[in-house]
Design a protein around this motif. Structure first.
Motif, PDB file in Angstrom:
ATOM      1  N   UNK A  18       0.881  -1.179   0.000  1.00 24.83           N
ATOM      2  CA  UNK A  18       0.000   0.000   0.000  1.00 24.83           C
ATOM      3  C   UNK A  18       0.916   1.226   0.000  1.00 24.83           C
ATOM      4  N   UNK A  19       1.313   1.738   1.145  1.00 27.62           N
ATOM      5  CA  UNK A  19       2.274   2.845   1.149  1.00 27.62           C
ATOM      6  C   UNK A  19       3.686   2.296   1.388  1.00 27.62           C
ATOM      7  N   UNK A  20       4.661   2.908   0.705  1.00 26.63           N
ATOM      8  CA  UNK A  20       6.041   2.463   0.902  1.00 26.63           C
ATOM      9  C   UNK A  20       6.459   2.640   2.350  1.00 26.63           C
ATOM     10  N   UNK A  21       6.404   3.896   2.817  1.00 28.56           N
ATOM     11  CA  UNK A  21       6.687   4.193   4.222  1.00 28.56           C
ATOM     12  C   UNK A  21       5.501   4.986   4.744  1.00 28.56           C
ATOM     13  N   UNK A  28       3.994   8.476   3.185  1.00 26.18           N
ATOM     14  CA  UNK A  28       2.706   9.033   3.608  1.00 26.18           C
ATOM     15  C   UNK A  28       2.855   9.503   5.056  1.00 26.18           C
ATOM     16  N   UNK A  29       2.813  10.808   5.246  1.00 25.18           N
ATOM     17  CA  UNK A  29       2.908  11.379   6.594  1.00 25.18           C
ATOM     18  C   UNK A  29       1.517  11.699   7.119  1.00 25.18           C
ATOM     19  N   UNK A  30       1.220  11.289   8.357  1.00 23.32           N
ATOM     20  CA  UNK A  30      -0.027  11.686   9.024  1.00 23.32           C
ATOM     21  C   UNK A  30       0.316  12.128  10.443  1.00 23.32           C
ATOM     22  N   UNK A  31      -0.031  13.325  10.801  1.00 25.91           N
ATOM     23  CA  UNK A  31       0.184  13.837  12.168  1.00 25.91           C
ATOM     24  C   UNK A  31       1.650  13.708  12.598  1.00 25.91           C
ATOM     25  N   UNK A  32       2.565  14.055  11.734  1.00 23.78           N
ATOM     26  CA  UNK A  32       3.980  13.953  12.113  1.00 23.78           C
ATOM     27  C   UNK A  32       4.546  15.350  12.334  1.00 23.78           C
ATOM     28  N   UNK A  33       5.770  15.383  12.865  1.00 25.87           N
ATOM     29  CA  UNK A  33       6.400  16.663  13.170  1.00 25.87           C
ATOM     30  C   UNK A  33       7.922  16.526  13.101  1.00 25.87           C
ATOM     31  N   UNK A  34       8.549  17.519  12.453  1.00 28.14           N
ATOM     32  CA  UNK A  34      10.010  17.581  12.467  1.00 28.14           C
ATOM     33  C   UNK A  34      10.710  16.495  11.662  1.00 28.14           C
ATOM     34  N   UNK A  35      10.118  16.129  10.522  1.00 23.28           N
ATOM     35  CA  UNK A  35      10.696  15.031   9.736  1.00 23.28           C
ATOM     36  C   UNK A  35      11.593  15.541   8.620  1.00 23.28           C
ATOM     37  N   UNK A  36      12.403  14.628   8.078  1.00 23.28           N
ATOM     38  CA  UNK A  36      13.194  14.961   6.906  1.00 23.28           C
ATOM     39  C   UNK A  36      13.188  13.783   5.942  1.00 23.28           C
ATOM     40  N   UNK A  84       4.259  11.423  -2.848  1.00 18.27           N
ATOM     41  CA  UNK A  84       4.509  11.681  -1.432  1.00 18.27           C
ATOM     42  C   UNK A  84       3.326  12.471  -0.881  1.00 18.27           C
ATOM     43  N   UNK A  85       2.670  11.935   0.138  1.00 18.70           N
ATOM     44  CA  UNK A  85       1.505  12.594   0.721  1.00 18.70           C
ATOM     45  C   UNK A  85       1.889  13.165   2.086  1.00 18.70           C
ATOM     46  N   UNK A  86       1.898  14.482   2.186  1.00 18.63           N
ATOM     47  CA  UNK A  86       2.227  15.154   3.441  1.00 18.63           C
ATOM     48  C   UNK A  86       0.924  15.694   4.013  1.00 18.63           C
ATOM     49  N   UNK A  87       0.376  14.991   4.999  1.00 15.69           N
ATOM     50  CA  UNK A  87      -0.956  15.327   5.479  1.00 15.69           C
ATOM     51  C   UNK A  87      -0.960  15.581   6.981  1.00 15.69           C
ATOM     52  N   UNK A  88      -1.669  16.623   7.381  1.00 19.91           N
ATOM     53  CA  UNK A  88      -1.863  16.942   8.805  1.00 19.91           C
ATOM     54  C   UNK A  88      -0.551  16.931   9.581  1.00 19.91           C
ATOM     55  N   UNK A  89       0.512  17.445   8.990  1.00 19.30           N
ATOM     56  CA  UNK A  89       1.825  17.374   9.625  1.00 19.30           C
ATOM     57  C   UNK A  89       2.486  18.748   9.668  1.00 19.30           C
ATOM     58  N   UNK A  90       3.601  18.821  10.379  1.00 21.79           N
ATOM     59  CA  UNK A  90       4.286  20.097  10.570  1.00 21.79           C
ATOM     60  C   UNK A  90       5.782  19.934  10.414  1.00 21.79           C
ATOM     61  N   UNK A  91       6.422  20.984   9.916  1.00 21.86           N
ATOM     62  CA  UNK A  91       7.886  21.073   9.911  1.00 21.86           C
ATOM     63  C   UNK A  91       8.560  19.872   9.262  1.00 21.86           C
TER      64      UNK A  91
END
Lengths: 163, 424
Positions: free
Chosen positions: B179-182, B205-213, B226-233
């Motif tokens: 489904x999603x790679x990571x 796929x990011x959900x509710x994450x923070x401070x990622x790279x 790449x899906x950046x959702x409901x996340x920050x920074x």
């Protein structure tokens, strides 16, 4: 005489057949299947809690469905989509449960009452919780917080102001 | 005499305390070794097929010789890790179950399995490749993870699924048919670099994450890059996606992020239409604010940049928007300026001059005229699009460049494709 009297009793029912009900008959709520994805954000709809929405379009057979009533409004209020929409439906939280709302509980979005800013969690931001009656919406707001809104009160500005 | 006894005692302590290397060669000896092993021991698995579901409860190292294979016989998770600092290296893992509700996984990391190292394994199976919840600092490196292409894409597990995990490090994995790679949910400070994704839903796929790279990842033949959702920074840079269907990058309710030097190309939806809003989009920005979007390439897609109302408060500059069917789609009422400190973007269709030679075009570029907006609002009028009247109106609008119309404007369009990399 009795016959006429009973006919008279039926009269209000006939009058009650207003425009909303005609539309309701014309647009049947579609079931949200386990593989249906949100038309806006792409998430699998049934994997998330909270009231969902669906939009019936004028020119298209395809019925876009949404992970949340919120994303439905986010789509429907975009100026390019506004004109294409014939009818919108949302889950009536007064008659179904929050975690897994039943598709038998879809109602006309335009005549629903809404509670916004509740503590109940949905997806894609604060829930826009729909109710078939004002009383049910008020009761919900009392228990879970949030303020009462009508369909017309819901704007992109309102949704954008929330983080 | 006493001294001799003490010496023996010391030797004994040393012997017990020393890490042991245990060779195993079949299912029975592996099961026994997993029970007996102490912290620090190493289990070396000979080439053989080890059948069943195995659990690690000590901080041990498991090393597979070439051909060492765990086979879960299509039930449950193959390897469950419940201890910190476990190392799993060089194993083949296959035939774990497909029950996503039960978290069936090739490697299942339980709460408290901190600082594990999962390296150089080959995983093939139905459920999740690697699943971890409530733990810290796992390192997942150089694994190959493949799902089952016969399962419908949404019923597959994710290649790497991490939830409530701090500081995961995911590098150089090769992930297909999942489904999603990571998939990262409620994760903080993740590092995802140099991974390859193909034939799956979303690469990351990011959900509710923070401070990622994330950097240097590649996704191809995917629903979305790449899906950046409901996340920050999130610092999201130097990633690539091609041959996606829905989007290259999705920025949704994601704020304060930096999207830099990525390439999204050939995002094409064969059944999509601009009217339905489901055409392929290089980047799709909605309900996202305070993001910096620079040095990216959005090319050869249905739509290059799609911004819905509610995506206005973002800074875009030094991007290359090249030969998309529709370069930009924005139907809101605001006037948006896509440039920063006198530097805009490179537009393949820009036909202006640069008379003073500063590399910036003399007249502003508007990727859409007011007639585009008109056709988006009234798609039924599309058959008029190439009529002489419309062409005339377009020409007139270009001559007068009305200041008041809504939409996207780039006052400093770049003349050259090459962009000086000035970093952040």
């Amino acid at each position: 005489m009795k016959k006429y009297l009973s006919l008279l009793l039926l009269a209000p029912l006939l009058l009650g057949c207003n425009k909303g009900q005609v539309l309701e008959n014309q647009y049947k709520a579609e079931t949200i299947h386990e593989h249906d994805r949100c038309h806006l954000c792409g998430m699998v709809i049934t994997q998330h809690p909270g009231p969902k929405g669906q939009v019936h379009l004028k020119a298209e057979k395809m019925v876009p469905k949404f992970c949340s009533s919120r994303d439905m409004f986010n789509f429907a209020l975009q100026p390019e989509n506004k004109r294409q929409i014939a009818y919108m439906m949302v889950h009536d939280i007064a008659s179904t449960n929050w975690e897994q709302p039943d598709d038998g509980a879809f109602i006309d979005a335009a005549s629903a009452f809404y509670v916004y800013g509740t503590s109940k969690k949905a997806v894609m931001g604060s829930a826009v919780a729909p109710f078939s009656t004002k009383a049910a919406a008020e009761a919900f707001a009392k228990d879970n917080g949030g303020r009462l809104l009508t369909f017309e009160d819901i704007t992109l500005e309102l949704l954008a102001g929330d983080k | 005499m006493l001294r001799l006894f003490f010496l023996c005692w010391l030797c004994g302590v040393a012997f017990i305390g020393r890490a042991q290397e245990l060779r195993v060669k079949d299912t029975a000896s592996l099961t026994q070794a997993l029970v007996q092993a102490q912290d620090g021991d190493t289990l070396v698995l000979d080439a053989a097929v080890y059948e069943g579901n195995f659990s690690v409860t000590r901080a041990i190292q498991i090393k597979g010789k070439a051909g060492a294979t765990l086979d879960a016989l299509r039930q449950g998770s193959a390897l469950t890790i419940a201890a910190p600092r476990v190392i799993v290296e060089g194993l083949n893992i296959r035939h774990w179950g497909g029950d996503l509700y039960d978290k069936d996984a090739g490697i299942l990391l339980l709460s408290g399995a901190d600082e594990v190292l999962i390296k150089g394994n080959r995983l093939v199976g139905d459920g999740f490749g690697i699943y971890g919840e409530q733990l810290a600092s796992p390192r997942i490196i150089e694994n190959s993870i493949s799902g089952n292409s016969a399962i419908y894409i949404l019923d597959r597990g994710d290649g790497i699924f991490l939830k409530h995990v701090t500081a995961p490090y995911v590098q150089q994995n090769h992930v297909t048919f999942v489904r999603d790679g990571v998939y990262l949910e409620s994760v903080t400070d993740s590092k995802v670099h140099y991974n390859q994704f193909a034939k799956l839903q979303y690469g990351i796929h990011y959900m509710y994450t923070r401070g990622d790279e994330a950097s240097q990842n590649q996704a191809t033949s995917v629903d979305g890059g790449y899906a950046l959702m409901s996340s920050k920074q999130i610092y999201f840079h130097h990633n690539r996606v091609d041959q996606a269907r829905d989007f290259g990058i999705l920025l949704n309710i994601t704020n304060d992020s930096h999207i830099q030097a990525n390439i999204a190309t050939q995002v094409l939806h064969p059944q999509g239409s601009v009217e339905l809003g489901n055409e392929g989009k290089g980047i799709f920005i909605y309900a996202a604010q305070n993001n910096r979007i620079q040095d990216n390439e959005f090319s050869q897609s249905d739509t290059g940049i799609s911004m819905a109302m509610g995506g206005e408060a973002n800074r875009l500059w030094h991007n290359r928007i090249l030969t998309n069917q529709t370069q930009v789609k924005y139907v809101g009422e605001a006037q948006l300026e896509w440039s920063y400190q006198g530097q805009g973007n490179y537009w393949s269709e820009y036909r202006g001059w640069d008379t003073n030679g500063d590399g910036v075009g003399d007249i502003a570029h508007r990727p859409n005229d007011s007639l585009d907006t008109l056709f988006w609002l009234y798609p039924e009028a599309k058959l008029l699009m190439s009529s002489p009247v419309v062409l005339l109106l377009r020409w007139v609008e270009r001559q007068f460049q009305p200041k008041s119309i809504s939409g996207v404007s780039d006052s400093y369009p770049l003349m050259q494709l090459a962009i000086k990399g000035d970093g952040i």
